[in-house]
Enzyme design. Structure first.
Site, PDB file in Angstrom:
ATOM      1  CG  LEU A  18      -2.049  -1.004   1.245  1.00  0.00           C
ATOM      2  CD1 LEU A  18      -2.723  -1.033   2.611  1.00  0.00           C
ATOM      3  CD2 LEU A  18      -3.071  -0.661   0.160  1.00  0.00           C
ATOM      4  CB  THR A  63       9.052  -3.863   3.450  1.00  0.00           C
ATOM      5  OG1 THR A  63       8.181  -4.679   4.248  1.00  0.00           O
ATOM      6  CG2 THR A  63       8.941  -4.282   1.988  1.00  0.00           C
ATOM      7  CE  LYS A  67      10.285  -3.796   7.971  1.00  0.00           C
ATOM      8  NZ  LYS A  67       9.293  -3.655   9.041  1.00  0.00           N
ATOM      9  CG  ASP A 103       7.332  -0.358  11.472  1.00  0.00           C
ATOM     10  OD1 ASP A 103       6.556   0.242  10.706  1.00  0.00           O
ATOM     11  OD2 ASP A 103       7.850  -1.459  11.194  1.00  0.00           O
TER      12      ASP A 103
HETATM   13  P1  NAP Z   1       5.557 -12.174  12.017  1.00  0.00           P
HETATM   14  O1  NAP Z   1       7.026 -11.986  12.262  1.00  0.00           O
HETATM   15  O2  NAP Z   1       5.115 -13.030  10.912  1.00  0.00           O
HETATM   16  O3  NAP Z   1       4.829 -12.744  13.327  1.00  0.00           O
HETATM   17  C1  NAP Z   1       4.884 -12.127  14.550  1.00  0.00           C
HETATM   18  C2  NAP Z   1       4.746 -13.134  15.681  1.00  0.00           C
HETATM   19  O4  NAP Z   1       3.408 -13.577  15.809  1.00  0.00           O
HETATM   20  C3  NAP Z   1       5.543 -14.406  15.538  1.00  0.00           C
HETATM   21  O5  NAP Z   1       6.876 -14.189  15.863  1.00  0.00           O
HETATM   22  C4  NAP Z   1       4.829 -15.344  16.515  1.00  0.00           C
HETATM   23  O6  NAP Z   1       5.321 -15.170  17.835  1.00  0.00           O
HETATM   24  C5  NAP Z   1       3.391 -14.846  16.455  1.00  0.00           C
HETATM   25  N1  NAP Z   1       2.549 -15.729  15.652  1.00  0.00           N
HETATM   26  C6  NAP Z   1       2.699 -16.058  14.337  1.00  0.00           C
HETATM   27  N2  NAP Z   1       1.739 -16.911  13.938  1.00  0.00           N
HETATM   28  C7  NAP Z   1       0.959 -17.143  15.039  1.00  0.00           C
HETATM   29  C8  NAP Z   1      -0.185 -17.946  15.285  1.00  0.00           C
HETATM   30  N3  NAP Z   1      -0.731 -18.694  14.324  1.00  0.00           N
HETATM   31  N4  NAP Z   1      -0.722 -17.936  16.530  1.00  0.00           N
HETATM   32  C9  NAP Z   1      -0.185 -17.164  17.517  1.00  0.00           C
HETATM   33  N5  NAP Z   1       0.917 -16.393  17.345  1.00  0.00           N
HETATM   34  C10 NAP Z   1       1.471 -16.379  16.128  1.00  0.00           C
HETATM   35  O7  NAP Z   1       4.887 -10.759  11.807  1.00  0.00           O
HETATM   36  P2  NAP Z   1       5.401  -9.247  12.018  1.00  0.00           P
HETATM   37  O8  NAP Z   1       6.163  -8.802  10.844  1.00  0.00           O
HETATM   38  O9  NAP Z   1       6.033  -9.100  13.379  1.00  0.00           O
HETATM   39  O10 NAP Z   1       3.989  -8.492  11.968  1.00  0.00           O
HETATM   40  C11 NAP Z   1       2.948  -8.832  12.865  1.00  0.00           C
HETATM   41  C12 NAP Z   1       1.629  -8.240  12.416  1.00  0.00           C
HETATM   42  O11 NAP Z   1       1.707  -6.821  12.475  1.00  0.00           O
HETATM   43  C13 NAP Z   1       1.264  -8.579  10.954  1.00  0.00           C
HETATM   44  O12 NAP Z   1      -0.123  -8.778  10.883  1.00  0.00           O
HETATM   45  C14 NAP Z   1       1.636  -7.313  10.179  1.00  0.00           C
HETATM   46  O13 NAP Z   1       0.851  -7.125   9.042  1.00  0.00           O
HETATM   47  C15 NAP Z   1       1.330  -6.252  11.232  1.00  0.00           C
HETATM   48  N6  NAP Z   1       2.124  -5.002  11.060  1.00  0.00           N
HETATM   49  C16 NAP Z   1       1.445  -3.839  10.945  1.00  0.00           C
HETATM   50  C17 NAP Z   1       2.138  -2.654  10.868  1.00  0.00           C
HETATM   51  C18 NAP Z   1       1.361  -1.369  10.759  1.00  0.00           C
HETATM   52  O14 NAP Z   1       1.951  -0.340  10.400  1.00  0.00           O
HETATM   53  N7  NAP Z   1       0.097  -1.360  11.096  1.00  0.00           N
HETATM   54  C19 NAP Z   1       3.537  -2.646  10.877  1.00  0.00           C
HETATM   55  C20 NAP Z   1       4.210  -3.868  11.000  1.00  0.00           C
HETATM   56  C21 NAP Z   1       3.487  -5.054  11.100  1.00  0.00           C
HETATM   57  P3  NAP Z   1       5.543 -16.451  18.821  1.00  0.00           P
HETATM   58  O15 NAP Z   1       6.086 -17.542  17.929  1.00  0.00           O
HETATM   59  O16 NAP Z   1       6.516 -15.962  19.805  1.00  0.00           O
HETATM   60  O17 NAP Z   1       4.213 -16.800  19.402  1.00  0.00           O
END
Ligand code: NAP
Length: 274
Positions: A18, A63, A67, A103
């Site tokens: 986006l 991204t 990163k 972020d």
């Molecule tokens: P990620 O690395 O894929 O996952 C983050 C953590 O979530 C994993 O390390 C895991 O932690 C946990 N997780 C993954 N799958 C899971 C499941 N099925 N059940 C429970 N816990 C689970 O993601 P990320 O890059 O950190 O981003 C996380 C979310 O934030 C995404 O949805 C992304 O789109 C959003 N985001 C939004 C913004 C924004 O500006 N709004 C910015 C960045 C990211 P554990 O293994 O320790 O449980």
């Protein structure tokens, strides 16, 4: 020497990003001239790309999956990005390439805009990925009273979190069930489109907190936020943060600050595209 108005996004697969739409709206609403292009690249080609960008670009976002990999290719890294261990914004000047993590600022601005206080409060962060790192750094800097990091497996959590926030308590979801707190933040992808029928916690957990923040923005109301609203919590999704981190990047590139009205205006337009 970098041109002042060329910007872009460095990443792996960028088809659904986006960011071009957000930055286009920024240019439109501020009257700044600029272009924003997608710069898909493989890891092996990153050093060569960075060399070209130094010559022709004023700034880029970064991204997944680059990163961390861009960090050794920069001349200087801002303290918050260094502590988080990830750069999502680069500014190119004649003095060099400078790395930041917006972020961190986007998350903070989202809390401020929604009047969610964290200083002196009990906060719990769900998930231990890259997004959680920026959130934890912000919460630790704002000195919340207690900070919990919630994971499915306490033995697998990245040791970097203890460096970011030495007083952080790493717990599993069973221990979260027994907690009472102020702010609960979902940094997992659970509940994201298309798997919208899942929530990372039960309604009872939402009930034990006063405010719930979901970093997910698609759908606008995740099941996690629906539970929170039904529990009478303040419930905020991640769209403001997404736009605020992009505007924070523009603030770095343009050397100007922008008020939250601009973020909200971009956000309203973006909602129509989701
Ligand atoms: P990620 O690395 O894929 O996952 C983050 C953590 O979530 C994993 O390390 C895991 O932690 C946990 N997780 C993954 N799958 C899971 C499941 N099925 N059940 C429970 N816990 C689970 O993601 P990320 O890059 O950190 O981003 C996380 C979310 O934030 C995404 O949805 C992304 O789109 C959003 N985001 C939004 C913004 C924004 O500006 N709004 C910015 C960045 C990211 P554990 O293994 O320790 O449980």
């Amino acid at each position: 020497m970098a041109e002042v108005n060329k910007f872009g996004l460095i990443g792996g697969k960028l088809g659904h990003s986006l960011s071009p739409a957000i930055h286009q709206l920024f240019f439109e609403y501020t009257g700044k001239s600029g272009s924003y292009e997608l710069l898909e690249t493989e890891l092996e080609a990153l050093p060569e790309l960075m060399g070209r960008l130094r010559e022709g670009f004023a700034g880029t976002n970064v991204t997944i999956p680059h990163k961390l990999h861009v960090m050794p290719l920069l001349d200087e890294i801002a303290p918050e990005a260094q502590a988080i261990g990830a750069v999502n914004t680069i500014k190119f000047t004649s003095a060099g390439a400078f790395g930041y993590n917006t972020d961190y600022f986007g998350f903070g601005r989202m809390l401020e805009y929604n009047d969610i206080a964290v200083t002196g409060k009990v906060c719990a962060v769900l998930g231990t990925g890259g997004a959680a790192r920026a959130v934890v750094k912000y919460l630790a800097d704002k000195k919340c009273a207690k900070l919990y990091l919630v994971t499915r497996d306490v033995f697998k959590v990245d040791s970097h979190f203890a460096k970011i926030a030495p007083k952080i308590k790493v717990i599993d979801y069973a221990r979260l069930d027994a907690l009472q707190g102020d702010v609960l933040i979902n940094c997992t992808p659970v509940g994201m489109f298309p798997k919208v029928e899942a929530a990372p916690v039960s309604p009872e957990v939402s009930f034990a907190f006063d405010a719930s923040v979901d970093l997910i923005y698609n759908p606008a109301q995740t099941l996690f936020l629906k539970q929170a609203a039904e529990a009478g919590n303040k419930a905020v999704n991640g769209l403001f943060m997404l736009v605020a981190q992009a505007v924070a990047a523009q603030e770095i590139w343009q050397g100007e600050s922008y008020d939250s009205e601009l973020i909200v205006r971009i956000m309203r337009e973006l909602e129509k595209k989701l």
